[in-house]
Design an enzyme around this catalytic site. Structure first.
Site, PDB file in Angstrom:
ATOM      1  N   ASN A 165      41.507 -43.282  29.297  1.00  0.00           N
ATOM      2  CA  ASN A 165      42.453 -44.086  29.417  1.00  0.00           C
ATOM      3  C   ASN A 165      42.118 -46.714  29.912  1.00  0.00           C
ATOM      4  O   ASN A 165      41.555 -46.462  30.525  1.00  0.00           O
ATOM      5  CB  ASN A 165      43.378 -44.302  30.236  1.00  0.00           C
ATOM      6  N   ASP A 168      39.535 -50.537  27.202  1.00  0.00           N
ATOM      7  CA  ASP A 168      40.000 -51.965  27.133  1.00  0.00           C
ATOM      8  C   ASP A 168      38.952 -52.452  28.552  1.00  0.00           C
ATOM      9  O   ASP A 168      39.301 -53.688  28.264  1.00  0.00           O
ATOM     10  CB  ASP A 168      41.460 -52.627  26.877  1.00  0.00           C
ATOM     11  N   LEU A 468      60.632 -17.269  76.368  1.00  0.00           N
ATOM     12  CA  LEU A 468      59.491 -17.991  76.750  1.00  0.00           C
ATOM     13  C   LEU A 468      58.069 -17.498  78.018  1.00  0.00           C
ATOM     14  O   LEU A 468      59.275 -16.613  78.484  1.00  0.00           O
ATOM     15  CB  LEU A 468      60.063 -19.109  77.313  1.00  0.00           C
ATOM     16  N   SER A 474      58.594  -9.124  81.268  1.00  0.00           N
ATOM     17  CA  SER A 474      57.941  -7.818  81.369  1.00  0.00           C
ATOM     18  C   SER A 474      58.637  -7.349  83.003  1.00  0.00           C
ATOM     19  O   SER A 474      59.299  -6.385  83.201  1.00  0.00           O
ATOM     20  CB  SER A 474      56.770  -8.040  81.952  1.00  0.00           C
ATOM     21  N   SER A 541      56.569 -14.088  71.278  1.00  0.00           N
ATOM     22  CA  SER A 541      56.847 -12.970  69.695  1.00  0.00           C
ATOM     23  C   SER A 541      58.024 -15.124  69.359  1.00  0.00           C
ATOM     24  O   SER A 541      59.294 -15.034  69.056  1.00  0.00           O
ATOM     25  CB  SER A 541      58.055 -12.095  68.817  1.00  0.00           C
TER      26      SER A 541
END
Lengths: 633, 299
Positions: A165, A168, A468, A474, A541
């Protein structure tokens, strides 16, 4: 659209039948931004007199104030119908236009060039037969040219028009055109297109759009519209095997049970034998029921309702197929995947995989390589970013029925849906089933989970502590472990830090590695539960997706999510391992809560707040929960 | 193997209708009584045969519909035996909202968009099927078959899901709804050709007849009842007219026409040079009018 005739036909019925029977060519325009895609379609429609007068007049009105070309009518505005598109002068989403000439009907999808909207280009390409790929004469082949060509080929488009294209703007020079055409043919040779037709075009002025250009006597090929009207469409497929993906089971009353769906390939007649793909059950077609009466035969594309001679077990997501030529039924396969989402594809993360009628949980088990969009070469990758294409091994939670995409576009495709946002995040084209899916069967063992658990007088469970770093997971798990042990229960504790010393020592803390970390631990927990144990998993996780994946691995009621909820400030204050101090100083990358997100559980079985109570009291709460909800604990 | 055009469009629409029923718990058809709604109703009869369409049809009544539309609606509900729900925005009625004093924009917002939102919430519909077509208007040309709306019913064109093949993502989150357009790929001409082929009943206003009209701002407005105020110098005249599209009578222009049958209409369409929605005033009341309305929850 507008209509081709300016005088009414003599015989309307003949005209309508002719019109209805015309072949339809579905094509897309694609290529880089500002190559003039929307302008080209606009020019084609205007010059072929297929635009209504009021729409053209309206175009003049908008164009004179906001058009890119100042006073000149901006043809792109015929298609760029969204305000943001007009503001920015770009195409964001696919516009579909419908038009017909004396020879053919056309559905054109004008697709965006901007890389960010590749997903919308794929939307248009998935149903197209031909791609018009635009190139700016001054720019030559760009990265988006390659990307769009590759995607077009991947999605099964077999014919390409290379529209060179803005010719021109390079004084209609043949040398420019020839060079671009030569370069394109050279790079596209591995893409498997059946035909590539280069055409020099000025969409702005209409050269070679619907009629041959006086400005380029050196070009001897057809103008665009002529070519679109005459390019041979793929010959009708040699008879393909019968496939009916079951969409819906119709049961208006006790006497009628029909399987409704759209025939994906082949043909079916009353009396034909068929097979339910997943179960292998056989039956024959008793009747092909439609609103307009029963059919003797139905073919590809028709929406039918089949009534079978026998009671078989088939439901949505299954497939009714030809007995002699069955699809694959497997839960592992290889596929090419195009990724759309800003969040990358991560191996191990669980997505919803949707075929035309089936829906199942799935994970990418291996990302074999990604495809370099410039060289089409293979490159190693750990994740797929937005707009990237990769080859993946995929594992589904239950077997699905499919063909290879190459054999059948309808039964070989799928999409990936994100479980949390429900966004369509990827599209896949299935290559083949993996041999391991056929050959690795679950080994049935004589001493099973129930027997192992009974000997221990307990019900297995996976107690999943999330929270966190420093929240007290634990500590609480340890206290609970002591309580259960004292009662003679058989337990085992999986701790995040401990597992990273062995099984997961090869994993870091990137998002991809965290997903894999959780996947492995969940699998280990599952094996331990299978051994009859009560497993205490203490892992940060951070992502809901992975916790959901872990939950889905376990039996109903076996997975107990325990949210150890401690405010970040409190965790940082406790800082038992000195990690927060380092993280806040910028010395640890990807630290949850500081430089990486934590997605709190939405509906945990237990929600413990550690600020008010001490760990032993909380462990007693968990024990009480187990006693209450699991009578035999 | 490829089906002829109308068979292909019909198959596609039936597939979409079935997909909605298979994957949503509480779908509804937005029944606007026009030609596209009539085609959609016919397709719904086909899609679930021998069962009846397993969803109700909802008409959001602005109280300014043509009287013939309401008669037709009630007759069709009886003939076809479908469940018809009608919802009117009572707040709007009490405020006396009407297209003459408040203008087309506010009227449409209150009596159509807000009313639709009320109805969807009242019945808890999670999917709303409608007969919109991409060839009607250029922002509609951009819309997906399955078009997600947020909990406020808004449409965000940038949040549209990619839609490949016939594999539709029909999942919605809490409060979200889906608009579904099974006729997306049909053109106005396809609709008429299908109406002819299937002999589908439509509102007689589509056929030319002598009707009382006023020429206002270049548009022929039919005087359907006594609520229409005449402006100074305006005169009601009888003209042979018909409608290409039907909405609220004060906002829908008639066209001069002699086409009194469906074949006549098809012949007329082959010579017509203006678009169907030119006669819908609500499309042109501001730039980007349709898109703005859709962002607010109009379908």
């Amino acid at each position: 659209m507008s209509y081709l005739h300016s005088v009414p036909p003599h015989d309307l019925a003949v005209h309508l039948a002719d019109h209805d029977g015309k072949a339809v060519l579905r094509f897309i325009t694609c290529g880089s931004v500002d190559d003039g895609k929307s302008t080209l379609i606009g020019r084609l429609l205007v010059d072929a007199k297929l635009v209504f007068e009021d729409q053209l007049a309206n175009l003049g009105r908008v164009g004179s104030s906001g058009g890119a070309n100042g006073q000149e009518v901006d043809l792109a505005l015929l298609l760029d119908g969204l305000e943001a598109e007009r503001e920015q002068g770009i195409t964001i989403d696919v516009a579909y236009r419908y038009f017909a000439t004396a020879k053919r009907k056309f559905i054109v999808a004008d697709t965006p060039g901007h890389e960010e909207y590749t997903r919308n280009m794929v939307t248009g390409a998935s149903t197209a037969d031909l791609a018009v790929i635009l190139i700016d004469s001054r720019q030559g082949i760009l990265q988006q040219t390659r990307r769009h060509s590759y995607i077009a080929s991947l999605l099964g488009i077999r014919h390409v028009v290379l529209a060179v294209n803005k010719i021109d703007l390079v004084e209609f020079r043949q040398s420019v055109f020839d060079e671009i055409a030569r370069d394109y043919v050279a790079f596209a040779k591995t893409l498997g297109f059946v035909s590539i037709q280069p055409i020099p075009i000025s969409a702005r002025f209409g050269d070679n759009v619907i009629s041959p250009s006086q400005n380029m006597p050196w070009y001897e090929g057809p103008p665009l519209l002529d070519y679109l009207e005459t390019v041979p469409l793929d010959p009708p497929e040699a008879e393909r095997p019968f496939r009916l993906p079951v969409q819906l089971v119709t049961r208006p009353n006790a006497d009628f049970r029909g399987y409704a769906g759209q025939i994906a390939s082949g043909r079916i007649s009353a009396g034909d034998p068929l097979v339910v793909a997943k179960s292998g059950q056989r039956s024959t077609v008793k009747a092909i029921v439609t609103f307009d009466g029963n059919l003797a035969t139905a073919v590809e594309g028709e929406p039918v309702t089949l009534v079978l001679a026998d009671d078989v077990d088939a439901s949505r997501g299954d497939m009714l197929v030809a007995p002699a030529s069955r699809p694959f039924v497997a839960d592992q396969f290889q596929a090419h995947v195009i990724w759309f989402d800003a969040n990358p594809l991560l191996p191990g993360r669980s997505y919803i995989l949707r075929t035309e009628t089936d829906s199942v949980g799935a994970t990418v088990t291996a990302l074999k390589h990604q495809v370099n969009i410039n060289s089409f070469g293979r490159e190693a990758a750990k994740s797929l970013q937005m707009n990237e294409v990769g080859v993946c091994n995929i594992s589904t939670q239950a077997p699905i029925a499919f063909d290879s995409y190459q054999d059948n576009r309808a039964t070989g495709n799928f999409i990936f849906v994100d479980r949390a946002s429900n966004a369509t995040v990827g599209a896949g084209m299935i290559d083949f089933p993996l041999r391991r899916a056929d050959n690795v069967h679950w080994q049935a063992t004589d001493v099973n989970k129930g027997a192992r658990a009974a000997m221990k007088s307990q019900r297995p469970a996976v107690l999943w502590f999330t929270g966190l770093s420093g929240s007290g997971k634990s500590t609480i798990a340890n206290a609970l472990d002591r309580l259960l042990h004292a009662r003679g229960k058989h337990t085992y504790m999986l701790d995040g830090d401990n597992v990273r010393h062995g099984l997961n020592r090869d994993l870091g803390f990137t998002e991809a590695d965290r997903v894999e970390n959780i996947r492995r631990v969940a699998e280990v927990a599952k094996l331990m539960a299978d051994a009859g144990l009560i497993v205490l998993v203490s892992f940060i996780s951070p992502f809901r997706g992975e916790r959901r994946m872990a939950r889905e691995l376990m039996e109903e009621g076996e997975f107990i999510e325990i949210f150890v909820d401690t405010p970040l400030e409190e965790c940082a204050r406790r800082d038992p391992k000195g990690l927060y101090q380092k993280a806040l100083a910028g010395k640890i990358a990807n630290f949850t809560g500081v430089s990486s997100p934590y997605e709190a559980p939405e509906n945990p079985e237990l929600h413990l707040k550690t600020v008010e109570e001490d760990p032993v009291a909380l462990a007693l709460k968990i024990e009480a929960f187990l006693d209450r909800h699991r009578e035999d604990q | 193997m490829s089906l002829a055009n109308l068979r292909r469009l019909e198959a596609e629409a039936i597939h979409v209708l079935r997909e909605v029923v298979a994957t949503f718990s509480n779908p509804v058809v937005l029944y606007s009584i026009g030609k596209d709604s009539s085609v959609l109703l016919h397709l719904a009869m086909k899609a679930f045969f021998p069962a009846k369409p397993p969803f109700p049809f909802l008409h959001v009544d602005t109280t300014w519909k043509f009287r013939e539309m309401i008669e037709f609606r009630d007759r069709m509900a009886q003939d076809r035996g479908f469940k018809l729900l009608v919802h009117v925005n009572q707040d709007g009625v009490e405020q006396g909202i009407n297209p003459f004093t408040h203008g087309s924009n506010l009227h449409t917002h209150v009596m159509k968009t807000m009313a639709l939102r009320q109805a969807l919430e009242k019945y808890g519909f999670d999917a709303a099927l409608a007969g919109a077509r991409r060839d009607e208007e250029k922002s509609r040309a951009k819309e997906r078959m399955f078009s997600i709306r947020n909990a406020q019913h808004g449409w965000d064109p940038k949040r549209q899901r990619p839609e490949m093949w016939k594999t539709y993502n029909t999942r919605v989150g809490a409060g979200e709804t889906m608009r579904v357009f099974p006729l997306s790929n049909w053109t106005e001409f396809d609709i008429w050709q299908y109406i002819l082929q299937e002999n589908i009943p439509i509102v007689p206003l589509y056929f030319a007849a002598r009707r009382p009209v006023v020429s206002r701002g270049g548009t022929l407005i039919m005087v359907d009842d006594g609520r229409m105020p005449l402006e100074p110098g305006e005169e009601v005249v009888e003209r042979m007219v018909r409608f290409r599209t039907l909405g609220c009578y004060p906002l829908t222009g008639a066209i001069d026409s002699e086409a009194a049958t469906v074949p006549d209409i098809l012949r007329e369409m082959l010579t017509v040079r203006t678009s169907e929605r030119l006669s819908r005033l609500i499309d042109t009341d501001e730039a980007g009018a349709m898109e703005k309305k859709k962002r607010e929850g109009y379908f």
